[in-house]
Design an enzyme around this catalytic site. Sequence first.
Site, PDB file in Angstrom:
ATOM      1  CD  GLU A 243     -10.799  -7.640  -4.342  1.00 34.02           C
ATOM      2  OE1 GLU A 243     -10.027  -8.222  -5.131  1.00 34.02           O
ATOM      3  OE2 GLU A 243     -10.413  -6.855  -3.463  1.00 34.02           O
TER       4      GLU A 243
ATOM      5  CG  HIS B 131     -10.992   4.364  -2.373  1.00 31.78           C
ATOM      6  ND1 HIS B 131      -9.972   4.163  -3.258  1.00 31.78           N
ATOM      7  CD2 HIS B 131     -10.674   3.645  -1.262  1.00 31.78           C
ATOM      8  CE1 HIS B 131      -9.051   3.377  -2.699  1.00 31.78           C
ATOM      9  NE2 HIS B 131      -9.463   3.037  -1.503  1.00 31.78           N
TER      10      HIS B 131
END
Lengths: 397, 326
Positions: free
Chosen positions: B60, B129
């Site tokens: 990321e 999530h």
Amino acid sequence: MGSTQLPPGTDETLAATSAAVAASGEPVEMVQLLGPDGKLGTDPVFSDYAKRIDPEKLRVFYADMARIRRFDQEATALQRQGELALWVPLTGQEAAQIGSAHASQPQDYIFPTYREHGVALVRNVDLAELLKQFRGVSNGGWDPRENNFHLYTLVLAAQTLHAVGYAMGIQRDQKLALASDSNDPKAAVVAYFGDGASSEGDVHESMVFAASYDAPVVFFCQNNHWAISVPTEVQTKVPLANRAKGYGFPGIRVDGNDVIAVHAVTEWALEHAREGRGPVLIEAYTYRVGAHTTADDPTKYRELAEEAAWREKDPLDRLEKYLRTEGLADEAFFEQVQADGDELAKYVRSTTHGLEVPDIRDSFANVYAEAHPLIAEEQAWFEEYSAGFETDQEAAN
Amino acid sequence: MATMTIAKAINEGLRASLKSNPKSLLMGEDIGHLGGVYRVTDGLIKEFGADRVVDSPLAESGIVGTAIGLALRGYAPVCEIQFDGFVYPAFNQITTQLAKIHARSHGRLTVPVVIRIPYGGGIGSIEHHSESPEALFAHTAGLRIISPSNAHDAYWMIQKAIECQDPVIFFEPKRRYWLKGEVDVENAGLSEGPFKAHVVREGTDATIVAYGPLVPVALAAADAAIEDGRSIEVIDLRSISPLDFDTVEASVKKTGRLIVAHEAPTFGGIGGEIAARISERAFLHLEAPVIRVGGFHMPYPVAKVEEDYLPDIDKILEALDRSLAY
Ligand SMILES: Cc1ncc(C[n+]2csc(CCOP(=O)(O)OP(=O)(O)O)c2C)c(N)n1
């Protein structure tokens, strides 16, 4: 180096002939051409590159190294006198910086960390502008686009990713250029970072991206042996240059105090990158002779003897010896270099004093590129608040 | 007018940007051949090739950091972070680098990077999530943060985000990805700018402010309140930074009452900012304190209990009751 990871062409020869290119996890050999004794040796690959350096260029190397060392002394003095908040000295690393910087071409873009004053000098950054950040009048200073020399980055290793992204942009530009028949010179990117920074995750990610996309980037690690007080051994178990193999591109350790070898190796690496053969990692093996910054006290963590041993390998001394014994520079040259250094120091001192203190209103100006209501609101409040003081002042008069 | 899901609207918006701007490109994990784990980038690699729709390494910080470099070279990268809870490895690049380069360079450099993040809960997923980290980014000057709640906005807001010269974090309400709506692809209409709030329902007794996934919840609560004879105004904030306080203030001056609803924890959240600002700006118009409805101060809970965590119609109605009781 396994031939599978090698681009075709001269690299094969290179791998076969230069043990200096990291071949395995074994300790890597170091490219050295100009030894501490001032004598020029040979290398099967890089001597050819060194031959491109004519005597005039060698004198420029020396003059730049001397000037940037003089600048470093002046900036340190300015800090001691309270004119700079902090200074990050480079003494000892002049060859690594001047040699590598001269290997780059104007179209190459450079991402420094915060100690690359020598590279800045070669890239024609006004050194007074470079001091703005340390004087606390700007978080940048110069226009990075003018000399393709990016702003300093204080968050260690962050810029290595920017470098790779920029290199990926160059690749795309080249594709577009090919489509449009443009003849722009091929460009590459150099990312500077330290041995301490090599432990940061961003360096790893940048090497993964660079390898995955064959990005035209040269990673230039100045291993100056210390990350503030922590030695390189705490950052890595293997020579840093060897890490490149794990990513699938060449890694070279070069004597970072040997300006000729640094230049040769960097020139090779930049050509490699510009020609589309992917990234290269260079580990310039050098030493930070002084303190990490003016806030640091190296006597707390290292032996004076270590420092003294490295002073024996001084990059300026060895080039001076070479220039003198080969008759490539006379006394007048060295006197001129000294005079130029003093001139530079004078310039920096006077311009530092003159650096304008910005208005906080300037800080409102560029938080965003486009209009932003919160900025407008807070600035309006500030104006009103400031005006209140003026009214009070008038009332008091 | 076309009817499409929010996911499809973003896909179409990205397609339009890739077409109109040859320097725009997408990058992220699995966004190429798979089309992203939510298929938001579905089919784009086929149309634009692997240089424009980049399957990146799994990193990321690497995605955002290289996007910054591409932007410095004149490109307009759109990064996808696979899930909200995985943006943290890129937090450093976003907050210390991306947000500040324009200011540090005295306006000489712009970094028009867009970071797309599917966010929020309600999908019964596992840890990391379902988070709503928008306040962490909103606190950082130099970033713009927007979140569409319907397909029309999604289509236009992503394109405007890509055009914007500032870095934009584009929070996609993942549990609404399959929500269908009308999209006017010819005319952005009211959503010409993505940084303005919209009054999506007019009312007179109280105002509910929400954004992203909670806008449909707020509208449903307003519907339910009719049974009690209450007329509720609903504002879709759309932009979290900058925050359109003018629209909120005007509404509060009309209704006298304000409820702010978001999925993120109330403590330190955007709701607190709205409450504070509105009490400064419209104190004398307020009939009741501003009430926040949001998540608890806990890690996002396990899916089996997320119903108790998430603001729903009942929680908003309870807040309305409290407000109206003053
Ligand atoms: C992310 C981050 N962590 C910590 C620091 C504080 N810091 C500044 S310089 C430094 C040591 C860096 O060592 P190295 O990378 O070897 O470079 P050198 O300063 O020796 O040139 C540290 C820890 C920082 N600037 N950034």
